[in-house]
Design an enzyme around this catalytic site. Sequence first.
Site, PDB file in Angstrom:
ATOM      1  CB  SER A  64      25.911  13.433  11.833  1.00  0.00           C
ATOM      2  OG  SER A  64      25.620  13.017  10.563  1.00  0.00           O
ATOM      3  CD  GLU A 119      26.012  17.997  12.378  1.00  0.00           C
ATOM      4  OE1 GLU A 119      25.043  18.516  12.717  1.00  0.00           O
ATOM      5  OE2 GLU A 119      26.120  16.794  11.586  1.00  0.00           O
ATOM      6  NE  ARG A 175      26.110  18.533   8.608  1.00  0.00           N
ATOM      7  CZ  ARG A 175      25.809  17.694   7.438  1.00  0.00           C
ATOM      8  NH1 ARG A 175      26.070  18.418   6.327  1.00  0.00           N
ATOM      9  NH2 ARG A 175      25.377  16.412   7.069  1.00  0.00           N
TER      10      ARG A 175
HETATM   11  N1  EPU Z   1      30.803   4.187   7.498  1.00  0.00           N
HETATM   12  C1  EPU Z   1      31.404   2.892   8.295  1.00  0.00           C
HETATM   13  N2  EPU Z   1      30.800   2.679   9.448  1.00  0.00           N
HETATM   14  C2  EPU Z   1      29.724   3.491   9.983  1.00  0.00           C
HETATM   15  C3  EPU Z   1      29.128   4.535   9.240  1.00  0.00           C
HETATM   16  C4  EPU Z   1      29.922   4.800   8.290  1.00  0.00           C
HETATM   17  O1  EPU Z   1      32.167   2.632   7.904  1.00  0.00           O
HETATM   18  O2  EPU Z   1      29.017   3.096  11.192  1.00  0.00           O
HETATM   19  C5  EPU Z   1      31.630   4.645   6.663  1.00  0.00           C
HETATM   20  C6  EPU Z   1      30.721   4.224   5.293  1.00  0.00           C
HETATM   21  O3  EPU Z   1      30.810   2.976   4.872  1.00  0.00           O
HETATM   22  C7  EPU Z   1      31.124   5.415   4.251  1.00  0.00           C
HETATM   23  C8  EPU Z   1      31.664   6.277   5.021  1.00  0.00           C
HETATM   24  O4  EPU Z   1      31.802   5.974   6.230  1.00  0.00           O
HETATM   25  O5  EPU Z   1      32.403   4.860   3.335  1.00  0.00           O
HETATM   26  C9  EPU Z   1      30.472   7.457   5.052  1.00  0.00           C
HETATM   27  O6  EPU Z   1      29.310   7.174   5.398  1.00  0.00           O
HETATM   28  P1  EPU Z   1      27.999   7.650   4.997  1.00  0.00           P
HETATM   29  O7  EPU Z   1      27.918   7.656   3.639  1.00  0.00           O
HETATM   30  O8  EPU Z   1      26.896   7.090   5.842  1.00  0.00           O
HETATM   31  O9  EPU Z   1      27.930   9.209   5.364  1.00  0.00           O
HETATM   32  P2  EPU Z   1      28.469   9.905   6.506  1.00  0.00           P
HETATM   33  O10 EPU Z   1      29.700  10.720   6.091  1.00  0.00           O
HETATM   34  O11 EPU Z   1      28.514   9.370   7.753  1.00  0.00           O
HETATM   35  C10 EPU Z   1      27.251  12.561   5.942  1.00  0.00           C
HETATM   36  C11 EPU Z   1      26.362  13.236   6.604  1.00  0.00           C
HETATM   37  C12 EPU Z   1      25.085  12.840   7.043  1.00  0.00           C
HETATM   38  C13 EPU Z   1      24.153  12.641   5.462  1.00  0.00           C
HETATM   39  C14 EPU Z   1      25.132  11.618   4.862  1.00  0.00           C
HETATM   40  C15 EPU Z   1      24.923  11.641   3.316  1.00  0.00           C
HETATM   41  C16 EPU Z   1      28.091  14.587   8.362  1.00  0.00           C
HETATM   42  C17 EPU Z   1      28.473  14.836   9.575  1.00  0.00           C
HETATM   43  N3  EPU Z   1      26.996  13.611   7.984  1.00  0.00           N
HETATM   44  O12 EPU Z   1      27.438  11.268   6.854  1.00  0.00           O
HETATM   45  O13 EPU Z   1      24.318  13.918   7.670  1.00  0.00           O
HETATM   46  O14 EPU Z   1      23.058  12.263   5.487  1.00  0.00           O
HETATM   47  O15 EPU Z   1      26.622  12.100   4.687  1.00  0.00           O
HETATM   48  O16 EPU Z   1      25.088  12.885   2.519  1.00  0.00           O
HETATM   49  O17 EPU Z   1      28.447  15.194   7.462  1.00  0.00           O
HETATM   50  C18 EPU Z   1      23.507  14.897   9.694  1.00  0.00           C
HETATM   51  O18 EPU Z   1      24.242  15.562   9.455  1.00  0.00           O
HETATM   52  O19 EPU Z   1      22.662  14.676  10.803  1.00  0.00           O
HETATM   53  C19 EPU Z   1      23.416  13.608   8.710  1.00  0.00           C
HETATM   54  C20 EPU Z   1      22.888  12.410   8.764  1.00  0.00           C
END
Ligand code: EPU
Length: 343
Positions: free
Chosen positions: A241, A337, A163
């Site tokens: 995010s 972000e 990012r």
């Molecule tokens: N989780 C929770 N509770 C929540 C949300 C997430 O426990 O409310 C846990 C999930 O269970 C999982 C972990 O956190 O174990 C990660 O969650 P997720 O796979 O949904 O991905 P993320 O890390 O929250 C990142 C990117 C997203 C992208 C997804 C998929 C960042 C800041 N965000 O999200 O990007 O779509 O991975 O690759 O890196 C964006 O930048 O706007 C965006 C949506």
Amino acid sequence: MIEIHHNYNLKELNTFGISAFAKAYTAPSSRQQLMETLGYYVAEDIFLMGGGSNMLLLDDIQKPVVHVCLKGIERVEEKDGKVLLKVMAGENWHELVMYCIDQQLAGIENLALIPGNAGTAPIQNIGAYGVELKDVFHSCEVIDLKSLECKKLSLEDCKFGYRDSIFKNEAKGRYVISSVQLELTDLTQVENYTMKTDYGAIKQELDIMDGELTISSLAQAVINIRSSKLPDPKVIGNSGSFFKNPIIKKEKYEDILRMHPQLPSYPVDEMHVKVPAGWLIDRSGFKGKRNGDAGVHDKQALVLVNHGKATGKEILELSKQIQQAVKDRYGIQIETEVNLINE
Ligand code: EPU
């Protein structure tokens, strides 16, 4: 002739749906109009807008707003099964993904449904489901806001990170990106293209869909996953995010694990891991929380939402409460972000 609008409401132009006014607003839709606009404002600071998908407007904007709306997609080179695609900055990113799938051009199918425009994608090196823009990025054309000189920046020049890019650091505020060039694989020429399906949720979704694996079905899997947990900005205002996933030292992670053994992590390098901010926020009790119209999405705690009439300041206030709570509970500082405008 450039057309300038005064006291122009930006509500429809930012995905958070925040009402804030631009003192002056112009939307150049060709390169020539863009050059003319930049020439007109050369002595002033301007505020550049793309798809409005990664900003929180905290106030009205006093600087002239230049909304980059340049359109056009063109194949500039075809060689050895690769196509160099030049995309003008104002093209909508998701529509570009769909266009590429239709044209059998592979490389950005995992990035389906990311809001925003092609020209702003390099700024934060958009990424999702195991792919980042940098994986297909070839170069971009930029215009220096002070000298009006046009330049081409290569993959190396842009210094992409998680990012992150030169546009958020040493080149911040220096350029407007007028087009990007992506190097994509032409599936009408190449047979052995490897699709990236290793991101956990994707495999599961593809199994449920139970069809042939193509770039189209892969994009559909991404669309299904994203729509199940990320709010559609047309229905409920948001900027995806709101926070970055923090990168912390391994020792610190091990310390936290003693108290919170379920904290997930992703490898970064020998010394660091990345932890999901969504998990930290969720476990700090904020998922689905609401302060008036400013809220935390009930299916993904990483996403702050505008339930209707929230102001940018109300959303910022909620984000600060979240940062404090996560800091108190886990000792981790989570960074926004989304760009805070006029803080
Ligand atoms: N989780 C929770 N509770 C929540 C949300 C997430 O426990 O409310 C846990 C999930 O269970 C999982 C972990 O956190 O174990 C990660 O969650 P997720 O796979 O949904 O991905 P993320 O890390 O929250 C990142 C990117 C997203 C992208 C997804 C998929 C960042 C800041 N965000 O999200 O990007 O779509 O991975 O690759 O890196 C964006 O930048 O706007 C965006 C949506």
